[in-house]
Design a protein around this motif. Structure first.
Motif, PDB file in Angstrom:
ATOM      1  N   UNK A  81       0.837  -1.204   0.000  1.00 40.66           N
ATOM      2  CA  UNK A  81       0.000   0.000   0.000  1.00 40.66           C
ATOM      3  C   UNK A  81       0.871   1.253   0.000  1.00 40.66           C
ATOM      4  N   UNK A  82       1.943   1.238   0.760  1.00 43.34           N
ATOM      5  CA  UNK A  82       2.846   2.393   0.813  1.00 43.34           C
ATOM      6  C   UNK A  82       3.421   2.690  -0.572  1.00 43.34           C
ATOM      7  N   UNK A  83       3.802   1.659  -1.303  1.00 45.54           N
ATOM      8  CA  UNK A  83       4.353   1.847  -2.648  1.00 45.54           C
ATOM      9  C   UNK A  83       3.333   2.509  -3.573  1.00 45.54           C
ATOM     10  N   UNK A  84       2.077   2.147  -3.441  1.00 49.22           N
ATOM     11  CA  UNK A  84       1.020   2.757  -4.250  1.00 49.22           C
ATOM     12  C   UNK A  84       0.859   4.238  -3.933  1.00 49.22           C
ATOM     13  N   UNK A  85       1.207   4.633  -2.711  1.00 45.93           N
ATOM     14  CA  UNK A  85       1.067   6.023  -2.268  1.00 45.93           C
ATOM     15  C   UNK A  85       2.377   6.796  -2.394  1.00 45.93           C
ATOM     16  N   UNK A  86       3.382   6.203  -3.044  1.00 43.10           N
ATOM     17  CA  UNK A  86       4.716   6.805  -3.169  1.00 43.10           C
ATOM     18  C   UNK A  86       5.324   7.097  -1.800  1.00 43.10           C
ATOM     19  N   UNK A  87       5.105   6.179  -0.889  1.00 47.39           N
ATOM     20  CA  UNK A  87       5.613   6.278   0.472  1.00 47.39           C
ATOM     21  C   UNK A  87       6.549   5.091   0.686  1.00 47.39           C
ATOM     22  N   UNK A  88       7.761   5.370   1.098  1.00 45.64           N
ATOM     23  CA  UNK A  88       8.730   4.305   1.340  1.00 45.64           C
ATOM     24  C   UNK A  88       8.537   3.757   2.748  1.00 45.64           C
ATOM     25  N   UNK A  89       8.388   2.448   2.858  1.00 45.27           N
ATOM     26  CA  UNK A  89       8.279   1.802   4.160  1.00 45.27           C
ATOM     27  C   UNK A  89       9.676   1.330   4.558  1.00 45.27           C
ATOM     28  N   UNK A  90      10.186   1.849   5.670  1.00 46.96           N
ATOM     29  CA  UNK A  90      11.494   1.454   6.183  1.00 46.96           C
ATOM     30  C   UNK A  90      11.247   0.568   7.394  1.00 46.96           C
ATOM     31  N   UNK A  91      11.346  -0.738   7.194  1.00 54.38           N
ATOM     32  CA  UNK A  91      11.038  -1.716   8.230  1.00 54.38           C
ATOM     33  C   UNK A  91      12.335  -2.211   8.866  1.00 54.38           C
ATOM     34  N   UNK A  92      12.469  -1.971  10.166  1.00 53.99           N
ATOM     35  CA  UNK A  92      13.662  -2.359  10.908  1.00 53.99           C
ATOM     36  C   UNK A  92      13.328  -3.544  11.812  1.00 53.99           C
ATOM     37  N   UNK A  93      14.073  -4.622  11.654  1.00 52.94           N
ATOM     38  CA  UNK A  93      13.800  -5.829  12.417  1.00 52.94           C
ATOM     39  C   UNK A  93      14.357  -5.741  13.834  1.00 52.94           C
ATOM     40  N   UNK A  94      13.582  -6.268  14.777  1.00 51.66           N
ATOM     41  CA  UNK A  94      13.993  -6.390  16.171  1.00 51.66           C
ATOM     42  C   UNK A  94      13.324  -7.636  16.741  1.00 51.66           C
ATOM     43  N   UNK A  95      14.024  -8.328  17.609  1.00 54.38           N
ATOM     44  CA  UNK A  95      13.459  -9.562  18.149  1.00 54.38           C
ATOM     45  C   UNK A  95      13.255  -9.528  19.661  1.00 54.38           C
ATOM     46  N   UNK A  96      13.706  -8.458  20.307  1.00 52.44           N
ATOM     47  CA  UNK A  96      13.529  -8.336  21.753  1.00 52.44           C
ATOM     48  C   UNK A  96      13.524  -6.862  22.135  1.00 52.44           C
ATOM     49  N   UNK A  97      13.294  -6.581  23.411  1.00 47.53           N
ATOM     50  CA  UNK A  97      13.205  -5.189  23.877  1.00 47.53           C
ATOM     51  C   UNK A  97      14.499  -4.426  23.639  1.00 47.53           C
ATOM     52  N   UNK A  98      15.624  -5.064  23.863  1.00 49.03           N
ATOM     53  CA  UNK A  98      16.919  -4.386  23.705  1.00 49.03           C
ATOM     54  C   UNK A  98      17.178  -3.996  22.255  1.00 49.03           C
ATOM     55  N   UNK A  99      16.995  -4.925  21.331  1.00 50.49           N
ATOM     56  CA  UNK A  99      17.237  -4.606  19.919  1.00 50.49           C
ATOM     57  C   UNK A  99      16.214  -3.593  19.410  1.00 50.49           C
ATOM     58  N   UNK A 100      14.995  -3.655  19.913  1.00 51.25           N
ATOM     59  CA  UNK A 100      13.980  -2.678  19.508  1.00 51.25           C
ATOM     60  C   UNK A 100      14.340  -1.282  19.989  1.00 51.25           C
ATOM     61  N   UNK A 101      14.811  -1.170  21.228  1.00 49.54           N
ATOM     62  CA  UNK A 101      15.209   0.139  21.755  1.00 49.54           C
ATOM     63  C   UNK A 101      16.293   0.753  20.876  1.00 49.54           C
ATOM     64  N   UNK A 102      17.261  -0.041  20.457  1.00 49.33           N
ATOM     65  CA  UNK A 102      18.326   0.442  19.573  1.00 49.33           C
ATOM     66  C   UNK A 102      17.756   0.891  18.234  1.00 49.33           C
TER      67      UNK A 102
END
Length: 188
Positions: A81-102
């Motif tokens: 959907x983002x591509x259709x709206x010319x919006x870039x989705x930047x998805x950052x992977x995290x698997x726990x609270x510590x990596x998500x905080x970073x």
């Protein structure tokens, strides 16, 4: 049996009862609720992207921190959907609270004020609302980075937009699903 909320669903599963169950009013993702019997509170990713795109058409990038084991489905749908709206989705992977905080720190270091936004998912495995949302909201206001969240609770912390489920329609859908299962149909 209809269980409302993830605690009730876990308690029922642990009870040993064998009656078919339907989970409602839970933030379980389709990936974590693989049997598919239920209606979750997670909003349609397309609706989130469209809401943000309509509210702030000047945005060019949407950042999101996610656990691929739980929410890859949402990222895949949102990216289309983002591509259709010319919006870039930047998805950052995290698997726990510590990596998500970073990852959240990384978002605020790299995001462009007035052009980027942050989408916050409801995964408590990577986001502790009480500790991380104050940081996210403080940084978003300081950097002019709007925040859209999948949880209404996050609005109380100051998220710019929060998606609120239509509880009446969710209840009706749960009832229809329960009736179909009672008649022997498998959920689709």
């Amino acid at each position: 049996v209809i269980t409302l909320g993830s605690r009730a669903a876990k308690a029922y599963k642990a009870s040993g009862y064998s009656a078919p169950d339907i989970v409602g009013a839970s933030y379980a993702s389709p990936q974590s609720n693989s049997d598919g019997r239920g209606i979750g509170l997670s909003p349609d990713p397309a609706a989130v992207v469209n809401l943000l795109g309509n509210a702030a058409p000047e945005l060019r990038r949407l950042w999101v921190v996610f656990n691929p084991a739980r929410d890859q489905w949402a990222i895949d749908q949102a990216a289309a959907v983002a591509a259709q709206r010319s919006l870039q989705l930047v998805a950052l992977e995290a698997t726990d609270l510590s990596s998500a905080a970073k990852r959240f720190v990384e978002v605020f270091q790299k995001a462009t004020p007035g052009r980027d936004a942050l989408w916050v998912l409801e995964d408590t495995g990577i986001l502790n609302t009480r500790t991380m949302m104050p940081y996210i909201v403080e940084k978003s206001w300081a950097r002019d980075i709007p925040v859209v969240s999948n949880r209404l609770l996050h609005a109380e912390f100051g998220a710019a937009l929060s998606v609120y489920p239509d509880t009446l329609r969710l209840g009706e859908a749960l009832g229809v699903l329960a009736l179909r299962m009672a008649q022997g149909e498998e959920p689709t």
